[in-house]
Every structure is written in C-alpha cells, then in structure tokens.
Design an enzyme around this catalytic site. Sequence first.
Site, PDB file in Angstrom:
ATOM      1  CG  LEU A  88     -31.583  16.391   2.961  1.00 45.93           C
ATOM      2  CD1 LEU A  88     -32.094  16.835   4.494  1.00 45.93           C
ATOM      3  CD2 LEU A  88     -30.844  17.246   2.397  1.00 45.93           C
ATOM      4  N   GLY A  89     -30.679  11.856   2.188  1.00 52.51           N
ATOM      5  CA  GLY A  89     -30.006  10.850   2.429  1.00 52.51           C
ATOM      6  C   GLY A  89     -30.981   9.604   2.726  1.00 52.51           C
TER       7      GLY A  89
ATOM      8  N   GLY B 281     -30.776   6.357   6.161  1.00 52.62           N
ATOM      9  CA  GLY B 281     -30.091   5.886   7.332  1.00 52.62           C
ATOM     10  C   GLY B 281     -30.944   4.411   7.515  1.00 52.62           C
ATOM     11  N   GLY B 282     -30.919   4.197   8.830  1.00 55.48           N
ATOM     12  CA  GLY B 282     -31.523   2.787   9.358  1.00 55.48           C
ATOM     13  C   GLY B 282     -32.897   3.085   9.437  1.00 55.48           C
ATOM     14  CG  PHE B 283     -36.333   6.244  10.956  1.00 49.23           C
ATOM     15  CD1 PHE B 283     -37.047   6.004  12.389  1.00 49.23           C
ATOM     16  CD2 PHE B 283     -37.020   7.001  10.203  1.00 49.23           C
ATOM     17  CE1 PHE B 283     -38.125   6.421  12.626  1.00 49.23           C
ATOM     18  CE2 PHE B 283     -38.389   7.520  10.600  1.00 49.23           C
ATOM     19  CZ  PHE B 283     -39.095   7.046  11.861  1.00 49.23           C
TER      20      PHE B 283
ATOM     21  CB  CYS C 179     -35.883   8.094   2.473  1.00 44.11           C
ATOM     22  SG  CYS C 179     -35.374   6.456   1.515  1.00 44.11           S
ATOM     23  CB  VAL C 180     -33.544  12.268   5.454  1.00 40.63           C
ATOM     24  CG1 VAL C 180     -33.591  13.529   6.175  1.00 40.63           C
ATOM     25  CG2 VAL C 180     -33.272  11.141   6.569  1.00 40.63           C
TER      26      VAL C 180
ATOM     27  CE  LYS D 281     -34.181  10.382  10.853  1.00 37.86           C
ATOM     28  NZ  LYS D 281     -33.425  10.079  12.234  1.00 37.86           N
TER      29      LYS D 281
ATOM     30  CG  ASP E 208     -26.043   4.605  17.803  1.00 36.52           C
ATOM     31  OD1 ASP E 208     -24.917   4.008  17.765  1.00 36.52           O
ATOM     32  OD2 ASP E 208     -27.034   4.906  16.983  1.00 36.52           O
TER      33      ASP E 208
END
Length: 476
Positions: A132-133, A135-137, A139-140, A164, A259
């Site tokens: 899906l994408g 982020g900072g954490f 991959c999802v 995630k 945030d």
Amino acid sequence: MATKLESFKVVEKLGVEKGEKGKMMSKKKNVKKDGDESESGFWFRFKFIFSCISSRSKVDSSMNATAVIAEPKKVIEKLEGHPAPTKDTGCAESGSSTPLMSGELKYSSKLRIFMFNDLKLATRNFRPESLLGEGGFGCVFKGWIEENGTAPVKPGTGLTVAVKTLNPDGLQGHKEWLAEINFLGNLVHPSLVKLVGYCMEEDQRLLVYEFMPRGSLENHLFRRTLPLPWSVRMKIALGAAKGLAFLHEEAEKPVIYRDFKTSNILLDGEYNAKLSDFGLAKDAPDEKKSHVSTRVMGTYGYAAPEYVMTGHLTTKSDVYSFGVVLLEILTGRRSVDKSRPNGEQNLVEWVRPHLLDKKRFYRLLDPRLEGHYSIKGAQKATQVAAQCLNRDSKARPKMSEVVEALKPLPNLKDFASSSSSFQTMQPVAKNGVRTQGGGFVSRNGPPMRSLSSLNLPQASPYRYARQSPKPKGKEP
C-alpha cells in the site's frame, strides 16, 4: 487501492514532500525532487529495492527483542533565535535502541496478537502487489484475516486489513511502536482508525489496522486530478474535529495528538475521516499543570508557534494544527510549499490578513471548486480557521466548540456558482473575462465538471507508495 504502476508514478513525481517535514535527513538524498522524472520506473524500483535490502543486511541477525531505531524524521526545525528546551519529560521520540520489555505494553483485551507467519500469509508473503505504501515507521501491506480471529484467509474474503511493518533502519522506532499500541489499543471512537492487533515475535514488530479504502486526505487534496467536492471537504473536516474533541475532552485520560496533518487523516469508503498514527501522541497534563514540557516533535508547517519556541505542549497545540489543516481543505494548498512565489510559501502567513475579510475571503478558496461551495459555509469555515490559528493559545476554541460550529456546514446549499452577487465579486482580467477563486478562466472554456462525491478515485492510505523488501523471516 492504487495500482502498482500508479503508485510508482506518484513516488517518482513527488519525491520528498516539499516543505512538509522541515529539514530532511541525508539518507533521503537519493529520493527524486518534485518534477524530476528522468529515471525510468524500472530503474527507480531497482534502486529502491537494492537500497532497502542493503540496509536490512546491516542489521545484526543475532538481535533478539531489540528495535533498531533511527533518528526520527519528525523533528521540527527550531526557529532561529528560539531553541527548543533540552529537557525531556518523557516525550514519545526515539534516539537510541530500546530493549523491549513486556511491561512496557499496556494490556488491552481489544487487541489480537498475531503470529508473524500468519501475517506473512495474510499479505501473500508481503508481495509487491500487496504493498500500500511506506511511511516513517516502515512499509504497509494489504492483507486478509479471519473476521474474528488471526488466521489468514483467501484474498477478498474475511476482514481486509493494513499491515504495517517496522523497518529496523526506518525513521520511527520502538517508542513510536509502543505509543501506537498503548494509545490506539485503548481508545475506541468512530473518528479514530481501529488498531486490530500487533505482532511481537523475536525482532519483528508489526501493527494490524482496519483497511481504509479511500486513502489519505493528503492524497485527495494534493495528488488527485478531480477535486474533493465542498460537502465532502466539510464532512472530512467535521469528522477529524470529532476525533480531536474525543481525545481532548471525552477520553478517560486526555490525549494530545501532536501530529495532526492531512497525511494522518484517513478516509473510509464513505469519506468518513479517521485519525491515524499515534506514534507522537502524549498524555495531556493533569488539572494541576498548564502544559507538558517536551522536545519539539511533529511536522513543520503544522506545529503551533508557542510549542516550537518553548516546547510547551497543550491541547491547544492540536487546535492550531487543526486550523492549518482546515486552511488546506479550504484552499487546496499545502501548509508549506516552496514552489510558490515569495509571500505565499507559508499558507498561514499568506491567508492570515484575509481570513476575516468578508469581501475577499473567496479569493482564498480552492479555484478547482469553480464556485461550487456554500458562501455561508465558506465564511464560517474561514472564521473557525482564524480562531484556531490565534497567536494566543488560550484564545483558541476547544475542539468541541469547533465541532458545533462545523456541524451545519456539509449540508448548506447556497452555492456561490449560482449567486449573482458572487459573479459580481469576481475580479475582471484585462481581457474582460471574470475570474473565479482568483484564477483566470477562458471565455470558451469547458463547462464546470461534475463534482459528485460518489465517483472519486480510491487511493493508498499511506504517504509513499513504493516497492519494499519483505520483513525478515523464514520462508514457509
């Protein structure tokens, strides 16, 4: 869900989001800047996969129950002449590896505990087609599990989830992972993304969420061809406001979100807004204290000025961030956009002189709406934004007051496009053609597009849609 090819085109086009994160770290230097599409999609994907695999190979395989934490990417740029305080009173940030102890996790009967192999099967072995994408954490991936259990099921059946994975070399780490579980695992509200469960197996750290098919508000405001209709924008603003109001005033123990931004507002199939990513959230101060003192964390362009300058965090810091997002919804502009002319790069400073000007406020509105917005609703929304952005934090409204002010707005039908007074308000260009929303229109231009709220495209619910390596684990 965005297709694989579309996802990679989005990444190639956007690269590092301009101005959103403040100073980006040097490890991002290989990401393409906006508009630079010189590399083919294949070469871009190859470089990304190779770099991710290389970074994973550096992780010590002997690590057991230890999260490798990189410097957070959400550190706010400190205002020149106003350094943030160095004293830290327990903020949710990561600066070094933190051993995992079971006592750090707050027990929640609401959460399911997953085995890594089950999530591996649920996401079809973390294959690229499930991505899906990122982020900072980390991959999802999209996956499918039992409705009331943890076992994987056939794609398209059971419960659709977003999985995630924690990247050991990523920009968020152990403390953010814990904060996500400890907050979302104990908070339940229609305007918060549901955390289904988590996996904590050896050095694997995964979180499992409900799947949000419409993606992020950021994606719809800034990355999609068709604009969000006015009524949908107001519906999203109201839903997000309800989420903050719950955290501040209704939760058993008040929470400061810290945030609040468009990429953290996810949309379900009916465009109901839900807040996600609680990695930076903090418990609000008790009645005896006026604020929480902490290092400055968050995203540049959204943080309240008093928080950036002093490190004093209150629920009114979230109210300011809501005001910024409301402006983005109204204007269709990013909070910080370095590609715009001087004087327009900072959204708040650009609009502040005109927010309460009833004769000029319409010039601030997204020109893509083409007059398809409620005049009374737009006036009220700009007034609410102005109140939320008050430089005096104590003068900002409570989020419950914001909710009450926004409730009528999605249903107002006094569209500017059908108002004769609106047409006379439009500035006239040199060629005699009136403009809408501050932009020129052609005499023989195409008719206004239909802005139906029922046929907008779906999107990935995460900021970057990139191909990614699989989390470590033995092949089944």
